[in-house]
Scaffold this active site. Structure first.
Site, PDB file in Angstrom:
ATOM      1  CG  ASP A  88      -2.920  -1.778  -6.662  1.00  0.00           C
ATOM      2  OD1 ASP A  88      -3.188  -2.705  -5.872  1.00  0.00           O
ATOM      3  OD2 ASP A  88      -2.449  -0.678  -6.294  1.00  0.00           O
ATOM      4  CG  HIS A 127       0.085  -2.214 -11.232  1.00  0.00           C
ATOM      5  ND1 HIS A 127       1.372  -2.031 -10.751  1.00  0.00           N
ATOM      6  CD2 HIS A 127      -0.668  -1.195 -10.730  1.00  0.00           C
ATOM      7  CE1 HIS A 127       1.394  -0.938  -9.998  1.00  0.00           C
ATOM      8  NE2 HIS A 127       0.178  -0.410  -9.975  1.00  0.00           N
TER       9      HIS A 127
END
Length: 342
Positions: free
Chosen positions: A160, A305
């Site tokens: 992400d 992430h």
């Protein structure tokens, strides 16, 4: 080859007042240590595209206060102001878990809350501090403990908040070297800055998902605001990759019945996760590996992430452990097809 790049950019600007070329020329001048020239380029960029966030961020880094017309005042902007994700207790998969089962519940590896029983997945362990780093052998033993048929041996790696100029490229290198696929839920304003990275993702067979334009909470936004952010990001993704995007991960995991209805009504899949690396919280790669290996299982969707360095440092160990036991690393689109077939 910066002088050659500068010549190309200036030649391009002599043909067209492109905000994108002005922005890239500004990046070049900044790297060359010419802040005043860089600021001129970023300001020129904003004349062609008012509110272009990457240019606003760059000017803020250079110490400029930028007047934003919609606010009617001047304020500094900050680079990378995307809030860290939070544990909302909502880790359900909609509608992506094989055999039609939803995973729900919330769990910390320190046992802060109970976890439901998940069919086909080894029981999660409550671990007390301090933790001991896992060796390669430890990881292999954990994977060996999972009871899964060959057709159930797959994991979906998701990333992400990117793309990031270096960390995302490093992760792509690792996935290519390991023969693994992943899914990248990109923030539109960052993707606009690095179209070459999105092109590479698509060319190498990875999924690209929508994570809104500015990492805004869909649950806290009006339907009109949320749809505008999502559509703008989708248009960018399809414009760069020539591929449509129908997968969305709500920032922060914030969702609601209204958000689900909105996404499904648009023909999009809402994609959550069941294994959270929390690599934004603790960037120690040993801790990230530990957290993932103690929460992952067959069919898991793992949350990373790619704007932090930790994931890239532990991924090879994790991937090799699963591959040694016949696991595949698949995209969310592949997972949707597998779920639909059951």
């Amino acid at each position: 080859r910066r002088e050659e790049a500068r010549l190309i950019f200036k030649t391009g600007l002599s043909y067209s007042a492109s905000f994108w070329i002005s922005y890239n020329l500004g990046l070049l001048e900044k790297e060359e240590g010419n802040p005043a020239a860089a600021a001129v380029c970023f300001k020129t960029c904003l004349k062609g595209n008012p509110g272009f966030q990457p240019a606003l961020n760059q000017l803020a880094e250079l110490g400029y206060h930028v007047a934003l017309p919609e606010m009617g005042r001047s304020r500094p902007m900050t680079l990378g102001s995307y809030k860290a994700p939070v544990d909302t207790g909502n880790i359900g998969l909609y509608p992506l878990y094989p055999n039609g089962n939803k995973r729900t519940g919330s769990e910390d590896i320190y046992g802060s809350s109970p976890s439901p029983t998940i069919p086909g997945k080894a029981a999660r362990q409550n671990i007390s501090k301090p933790f001991s780093p896992l060796s390669n052998k430890d990881c292999l033993e954990i994977v060996a403990s999972f009871k899964a048929e060959p057709h159930e041996r797959y994991i979906a790696l998701t990333f992400d908040d990117g793309p990031h100029h270096s960390y995302t490229r490093e992760i792509l290198d690792i996935l290519r070297n390991e023969g693994a696929k992943g899914t990248f839920f990109v923030v539109g304003s960052r993707a606009e800055t690095y179209p070459d990275i999105l092109s590479r993702m698509a060319a190498e067979g990875h999924d690209i998902g929508n994570h809104t334009w500015e990492h805004q909470s869909l649950a806290k936004s009006s339907t009109a605001e949320a749809m505008a952010s999502l559509r703008r990001t989708n248009d960018l993704i399809s414009g760069i990759t020539a591929k449509s995007c129908n997968i969305v991960r709500p920032p922060f995991g914030h969702t609601s019945s209204r958000v689900k209805s909105m996404l499904h009504g648009a023909g999009w899949h809402e994609v959550m996760w069941d294994s959270d690396s929390r690599d934004w919280q603790n960037k120690n790669p040993d801790m990230i590996l530990y957290r993932v290996m103690k929460s992952v299982g067959p069919g898991s969707i793992v949350l990373f992430h790619d704007i932090h360095p930790g994931a890239a440092m532990m991924l090879p160990t994790m991937i090799k452990a699963f591959k040694a036991h016949g696991y595949r690393f698949i995209t969310i689109s592949e997972l949707i097809k597998l779920s639909s077939a059951t």
